[in-house]
Design a protein around this motif. Structure first.
Motif, mmCIF file in Angstrom:
data_model
loop_
_atom_site.group_PDB
_atom_site.id
_atom_site.type_symbol
_atom_site.label_atom_id
_atom_site.label_comp_id
_atom_site.label_asym_id
_atom_site.label_seq_id
_atom_site.Cartn_x
_atom_site.Cartn_y
_atom_site.Cartn_z
ATOM 1 N N ASP A 144 0.833 -1.201 0.000
ATOM 2 C CA ASP A 144 0.000 0.000 0.000
ATOM 3 C C ASP A 144 0.868 1.251 0.000
ATOM 4 O O ASP A 144 0.546 2.244 -0.665
ATOM 5 C CB ASP A 144 -0.919 -0.017 1.224
ATOM 6 N N GLU B 20 -12.117 4.960 -4.366
ATOM 7 C CA GLU B 20 -11.321 4.961 -3.137
ATOM 8 C C GLU B 20 -12.199 4.721 -1.909
ATOM 9 O O GLU B 20 -11.800 4.012 -0.975
ATOM 10 C CB GLU B 20 -10.578 6.294 -3.002
ATOM 11 N N LEU C 91 -13.029 1.031 -1.645
ATOM 12 C CA LEU C 91 -11.907 0.262 -1.092
ATOM 13 C C LEU C 91 -11.782 0.487 0.406
ATOM 14 O O LEU C 91 -11.581 -0.465 1.171
ATOM 15 C CB LEU C 91 -10.609 0.655 -1.800
ATOM 16 N N THR D 244 -14.507 -1.357 2.249
ATOM 17 C CA THR D 244 -14.277 -2.800 2.222
ATOM 18 C C THR D 244 -13.164 -3.193 3.181
ATOM 19 O O THR D 244 -13.283 -4.151 3.948
ATOM 20 C CB THR D 244 -13.938 -3.269 0.802
ATOM 21 N N ARG D 245 -12.069 -2.438 3.155
ATOM 22 C CA ARG D 245 -10.963 -2.737 4.072
ATOM 23 C C ARG D 245 -11.391 -2.581 5.527
ATOM 24 O O ARG D 245 -10.971 -3.349 6.389
ATOM 25 C CB ARG D 245 -9.790 -1.795 3.790
ATOM 26 N N ALA E 15 -8.958 -7.278 0.004
ATOM 27 C CA ALA E 15 -8.849 -5.820 -0.064
ATOM 28 C C ALA E 15 -7.524 -5.316 0.475
ATOM 29 O O ALA E 15 -7.066 -4.240 0.083
ATOM 30 C CB ALA E 15 -10.014 -5.185 0.693
ATOM 31 N N THR F 168 -5.216 -4.778 -2.385
ATOM 32 C CA THR F 168 -5.870 -4.102 -3.492
ATOM 33 C C THR F 168 -5.585 -2.612 -3.422
ATOM 34 O O THR F 168 -5.508 -2.032 -2.337
ATOM 35 C CB THR F 168 -7.397 -4.351 -3.439
ATOM 36 N N GLY F 169 -5.435 -1.983 -4.585
ATOM 37 C CA GLY F 169 -5.163 -0.555 -4.617
ATOM 38 C C GLY F 169 -5.751 0.109 -5.841
ATOM 39 O O GLY F 169 -6.156 -0.549 -6.806
ATOM 40 N N LEU F 170 -5.786 1.437 -5.796
ATOM 41 C CA LEU F 170 -6.304 2.220 -6.903
ATOM 42 C C LEU F 170 -5.373 2.119 -8.104
ATOM 43 O O LEU F 170 -4.148 2.156 -7.956
ATOM 44 C CB LEU F 170 -6.433 3.684 -6.472
ATOM 45 N N LEU G 24 -9.936 -0.743 -9.396
ATOM 46 C CA LEU G 24 -9.156 -1.354 -8.338
ATOM 47 C C LEU G 24 -8.428 -2.573 -8.882
ATOM 48 O O LEU G 24 -8.997 -3.351 -9.649
ATOM 49 C CB LEU G 24 -10.053 -1.772 -7.165
ATOM 50 N N MET H 212 -6.110 -5.920 -7.618
ATOM 51 C CA MET H 212 -5.629 -6.735 -6.512
ATOM 52 C C MET H 212 -4.385 -7.491 -6.969
ATOM 53 O O MET H 212 -4.415 -8.198 -7.980
ATOM 54 C CB MET H 212 -6.695 -7.730 -6.051
#
Length: 298
Positions: free
Chosen positions: A110, A185, A188, A191-192, A241, A244-246, A255, A257
């Motif tokens: 991240d 964003e 995400l 979800t995180r 998640a 996972t990132g933008l 997104l 992963m």
């Protein structure tokens, strides 16, 4: 300087530079476990070579680590296959208690940027080394050239090609890009964080989610509809998640992963005029992923 003093100097400097050396190795390899393996190998090589005559010890250690990473990347490039028991969305971890903690792996990814790791994974070994050393750690091309056995001008070209891949070639995002970015964003983050209420606020009541057959995997693609059902499914994917990132996917915010920097799936969003998410497509089929252009958001 005696051998004992040289050994002590090397040990002290290696430990002092370990965070930097690990950062270099991680960006080159995309995996903390592999980065730690690279540092262990680099220590053995440095210890065998000794530091007699070395003027810039920090730069020399960076070169030793980079050379080990380059060899690992070339070996990976020749194999270029994953274990059959790894499902899309499941990170591989180092065996045994000494391996990096999955949470540490996720936090490191991240901090670097999942999209950057994904794009770096698409580069050839020489391009990746040139870009990481020059663009991320400000090593001059003249210092990289001997490592890659290229001229400084050739190394400059390698880094330039890699930079274009990182930036992407698709058109800039649409005028409503900022709103789309904020929605993706927020999805995400919810979800995180396991925030079901926040997720429901982002989803249209009639949202439809499509997941191809490789996501779970299943014999057939999966279709799920309804805000609550989709949101609950996202809550069940909190583990995914973390990795996972933008990313910019074909020029739009989405997104990605990518555990250990290896792309596993992409989430593409459809938004209504009011900004609510009306559709989510999850892509994990390798051929479809390979056809997508991923770039790093500015």
């Amino acid at each position: 300087m005696g051998a004992t003093n040289e050994d002590a100097l090397l040990t002290e400097r290696f430990e002092r530079d370990r965070p930097h050396l690990r950062a270099v190795a991680y960006r080159m390899l995309g995996s903390l476990a592999e980065a730690d393996d690279a540092l262990q190998e680099a220590w053995i090589r440095a210890n065998e070579a000794g530091v007699a005559g070395v003027e810039n010890l920090g730069g020399w250690l960076t070169t030793v680590v980079s050379r080990v990473c380059l060899n690992m990347l070339r070996s990976r490039d020749r194999r270029r296959e994953d274990p059959l028991d790894v499902r899309p969305g499941e990170p591989r971890t180092a065996a045994g208690p000494a391996g990096p903690d999955p949470e540490e792996e996720a936090l490191t990814a991240d901090s670097v940027g999942v999209a950057l790791l994904v794009v770096l994974d698409t580069l050839g070994p020489a391009e990746r080394v040139a870009f990481v050393l020059h663009d991320l750690f400000a090593v001059p091309f003249e210092g990289i050239a001997p490592l890659l056995e290229r001229t400084p001008a050739a190394v400059r070209q390698l880094a330039s090609r890699a930079r274009r891949r990182v930036r992407g070639t698709t058109p800039a995002p649409a005028p409503d890009a900022l709103r789309r970015r904020r929605v993706v964003e927020a999805f995400l983050a919810a979800t995180r964080g396991g925030d079901l209420a926040a997720l429901l606020n982002l989803l249209h009541p009639d949202v439809v989610l499509h997941a191809d057959r490789m996501v779970v995997p299943t014999p057939e693609p999966i279709v799920v509809s309804g805000g609550l059902t989709v949101a609950q499914g996202a809550m069940a994917a909190m583990g995914r998640a973390r990795f996972t990132g933008l990313a910019l996917v074909d020029g739009d915010f989405a997104l990605a992963m990518a555990p250990q920097g290896r792309l596993r799936l992409v989430l593409v969003f459809t938004l209504a005029d009011d900004g609510l998410v009306t559709g989510i497509e999850i892509v994990a089929e390798p051929d479809r992923l390979a056809g997508m252009e991923l770039a790093v958001p500015a």
